[in-house]
Design a protein around this motif. Structure first.
Motif, PDB file in Angstrom:
ATOM      1  N   SER A 235      71.305  33.070  93.853  1.00 48.11           N
ATOM      2  CA  SER A 235      72.485  32.419  93.297  1.00 48.11           C
ATOM      3  C   SER A 235      73.539  33.430  92.862  1.00 48.11           C
ATOM      4  N   GLY A 236      73.097  34.659  92.587  1.00 47.41           N
ATOM      5  CA  GLY A 236      74.044  35.700  92.205  1.00 47.41           C
ATOM      6  C   GLY A 236      74.964  36.111  93.336  1.00 47.41           C
ATOM      7  N   GLU A 237      74.589  35.764  94.570  1.00 43.96           N
ATOM      8  CA  GLU A 237      75.398  36.107  95.735  1.00 43.96           C
ATOM      9  C   GLU A 237      76.196  34.914  96.251  1.00 43.96           C
ATOM     10  N   LEU A 238      76.051  33.741  95.594  1.00 42.77           N
ATOM     11  CA  LEU A 238      76.680  32.514  96.075  1.00 42.77           C
ATOM     12  C   LEU A 238      77.776  32.061  95.123  1.00 42.77           C
ATOM     13  N   PRO A 239      78.679  31.169  95.589  1.00 42.49           N
ATOM     14  CA  PRO A 239      79.688  30.596  94.679  1.00 42.49           C
ATOM     15  C   PRO A 239      78.998  29.806  93.577  1.00 42.49           C
ATOM     16  N   PRO A 240      79.632  29.665  92.415  1.00 38.99           N
ATOM     17  CA  PRO A 240      79.030  28.923  91.299  1.00 38.99           C
ATOM     18  C   PRO A 240      78.641  27.509  91.714  1.00 38.99           C
ATOM     19  N   SER A 241      77.461  27.054  91.257  1.00 40.36           N
ATOM     20  CA  SER A 241      76.957  25.731  91.630  1.00 40.36           C
ATOM     21  C   SER A 241      77.389  24.642  90.666  1.00 40.36           C
ATOM     22  N   GLY A 242      77.875  25.036  89.509  1.00 40.03           N
ATOM     23  CA  GLY A 242      78.227  24.049  88.497  1.00 40.03           C
ATOM     24  C   GLY A 242      77.124  23.840  87.481  1.00 40.03           C
ATOM     25  N   ARG A 243      75.922  24.300  87.781  1.00 38.06           N
ATOM     26  CA  ARG A 243      74.813  24.198  86.834  1.00 38.06           C
ATOM     27  C   ARG A 243      74.752  25.474  86.015  1.00 38.06           C
ATOM     28  N   GLU A 244      74.688  25.313  84.696  1.00 39.65           N
ATOM     29  CA  GLU A 244      74.640  26.482  83.824  1.00 39.65           C
ATOM     30  C   GLU A 244      73.324  27.226  84.010  1.00 39.65           C
ATOM     31  N   GLU A 245      73.388  28.523  84.230  1.00 38.10           N
ATOM     32  CA  GLU A 245      72.189  29.323  84.435  1.00 38.10           C
ATOM     33  C   GLU A 245      71.637  29.791  83.101  1.00 38.10           C
ATOM     34  N   LEU A 246      70.335  29.656  82.934  1.00 39.02           N
ATOM     35  CA  LEU A 246      69.707  30.105  81.695  1.00 39.02           C
ATOM     36  C   LEU A 246      69.780  31.628  81.579  1.00 39.02           C
ATOM     37  N   PRO A 247      69.911  32.163  80.371  1.00 38.43           N
ATOM     38  CA  PRO A 247      69.765  33.613  80.192  1.00 38.43           C
ATOM     39  C   PRO A 247      68.385  34.059  80.674  1.00 38.43           C
ATOM     40  N   ALA A 248      68.274  35.320  81.051  1.00 37.17           N
ATOM     41  CA  ALA A 248      67.046  35.817  81.680  1.00 37.17           C
ATOM     42  C   ALA A 248      65.799  35.547  80.836  1.00 37.17           C
ATOM     43  N   GLU A 249      65.863  35.818  79.528  1.00 33.40           N
ATOM     44  CA  GLU A 249      64.673  35.649  78.695  1.00 33.40           C
ATOM     45  C   GLU A 249      64.259  34.184  78.610  1.00 33.40           C
ATOM     46  N   ARG A 250      65.219  33.304  78.468  1.00 31.50           N
ATOM     47  CA  ARG A 250      64.871  31.881  78.407  1.00 31.50           C
ATOM     48  C   ARG A 250      64.359  31.393  79.761  1.00 31.50           C
ATOM     49  N   PHE A 251      64.922  31.913  80.833  1.00 26.25           N
ATOM     50  CA  PHE A 251      64.436  31.588  82.170  1.00 26.25           C
ATOM     51  C   PHE A 251      62.967  31.968  82.312  1.00 26.25           C
ATOM     52  N   VAL A 252      62.618  33.186  81.859  1.00 25.30           N
ATOM     53  CA  VAL A 252      61.223  33.642  81.932  1.00 25.30           C
ATOM     54  C   VAL A 252      60.317  32.727  81.122  1.00 25.30           C
ATOM     55  N   GLN A 253      60.701  32.441  79.890  1.00 25.19           N
ATOM     56  CA  GLN A 253      59.858  31.610  79.027  1.00 25.19           C
ATOM     57  C   GLN A 253      59.668  30.218  79.604  1.00 25.19           C
ATOM     58  N   ASN A 254      60.734  29.649  80.148  1.00 26.00           N
ATOM     59  CA  ASN A 254      60.638  28.316  80.734  1.00 26.00           C
ATOM     60  C   ASN A 254      59.762  28.318  81.980  1.00 26.00           C
ATOM     61  N   LEU A 255      59.925  29.334  82.823  1.00 28.29           N
ATOM     62  CA  LEU A 255      59.133  29.409  84.051  1.00 28.29           C
ATOM     63  C   LEU A 255      57.659  29.632  83.742  1.00 28.29           C
ATOM     64  N   VAL A 256      57.357  30.438  82.733  1.00 29.10           N
ATOM     65  CA  VAL A 256      55.967  30.637  82.309  1.00 29.10           C
ATOM     66  C   VAL A 256      55.382  29.311  81.848  1.00 29.10           C
ATOM     67  N   SER A 257      56.125  28.553  81.052  1.00 31.49           N
ATOM     68  CA  SER A 257      55.634  27.261  80.563  1.00 31.49           C
ATOM     69  C   SER A 257      55.373  26.297  81.718  1.00 31.49           C
ATOM     70  N   MET A 258      56.293  26.237  82.654  1.00 38.24           N
ATOM     71  CA  MET A 258      56.144  25.317  83.783  1.00 38.24           C
ATOM     72  C   MET A 258      54.961  25.710  84.669  1.00 38.24           C
ATOM     73  N   ALA A 259      54.837  27.004  84.968  1.00 38.13           N
ATOM     74  CA  ALA A 259      53.740  27.460  85.829  1.00 38.13           C
ATOM     75  C   ALA A 259      52.391  27.252  85.152  1.00 38.13           C
TER      76      ALA A 259
END
Length: 216
Positions: free
Chosen positions: A180-204
């Motif tokens: 997504s860093g190489e694409l035009p903005p999608s309109g969805r707010e991207e989580l900060p890296a740390e919150r992304f990690v915590q959320n992905l750990v919880s989901m997995a």
């Protein structure tokens, strides 16, 4: 004029990072990689890497040790946690690849490539690629994951299926974020890296510990 020899190999690796991430390791054109690296010699890839497989291995070596070292650190931390703490082990899968994906365009491309390779049998790509992938770790991580999953008493095929699906899910999620860093903005707010990690750990973790399906 061609790039001086000492720089040629890295220029080719950089061009391959972009091409493999954009088009896939099997479909990217070696001729186009050579051209993007500023080389007029059409045999430059084969001269420096021997083959497509050799180039893939060289690309994987760029961050293999970064991921492997970080994973070992997190596994050691997880071993100091209670035996029922599965999330700390899952973090050892999620955090290293996310950290590499934050290392500029090279890190982003690298994770997209690894995300592709973990979803396929890499044996046909040869021992160099297998060795480079092995350096990113994984063996100790999955051994510890299996230990922590024992109380669920899953049969081996189900456990293998869950581990494979969770690995693919994590890598795809990190790769999509990286892409997504190489694409035009999608309109969805991207989580900060740390919150992304915590959320992905919880989901997995939730995926691994979901109720077992009935045998019917």
């Amino acid at each position: 004029m061609e790039t001086p020899a000492p720089d040629t190999r890295q220029r080719l690796v950089d061009a391959a990072l972009r091409a493999f991430a954009d088009h896939g390791v099997h479909n990217a054109s070696l001729l186009e990689i050579t051209r993007q690296a500023g080389q007029r010699n059409r045999g430059a890839v084969h001269y420096h890497f021997g083959s497509r497989e050799g180039m893939i291995a060289a690309v994987l070596e760029q961050h293999a040790d970064d991921i492997g070292r970080r994973e070992i650190e997190l596994i050691e931390a997880a071993r100091n946690r209670p035996d029922d703490d599965l999330a700390s082990v899952v973090e050892a899968l999620v955090r290293p690849v996310t950290e590499v994906s934050e290392m500029g365009w090279r890190g982003r491309c690298y994770i997209v490539i690894v995300g592709e390779l973990v979803q396929q049998d890499i044996t046909p790509l040869g021992p160099e690629v297998e060795a480079a992938m092995a350096r990113t770790g994984g063996y100790e991580l999955f051994a510890l994951l299996r230990d922590r999953l024992q109380p669920m008493a899953m049969d081996v095929p189900l456990e293998n299926e869950r581990l494979a699906l969770v690995t693919s899910f994590v890598m795809r999620a990190v790769a999509d974020r990286a892409r997504s860093g190489e694409l035009p903005p999608s309109g969805r707010e991207e989580l900060p890296a740390e919150r992304f990690v915590q959320n992905l750990v919880s989901m997995a973790t939730a995926m691994l510990t979901a109720p077992r399906p009935s045998d019917g």
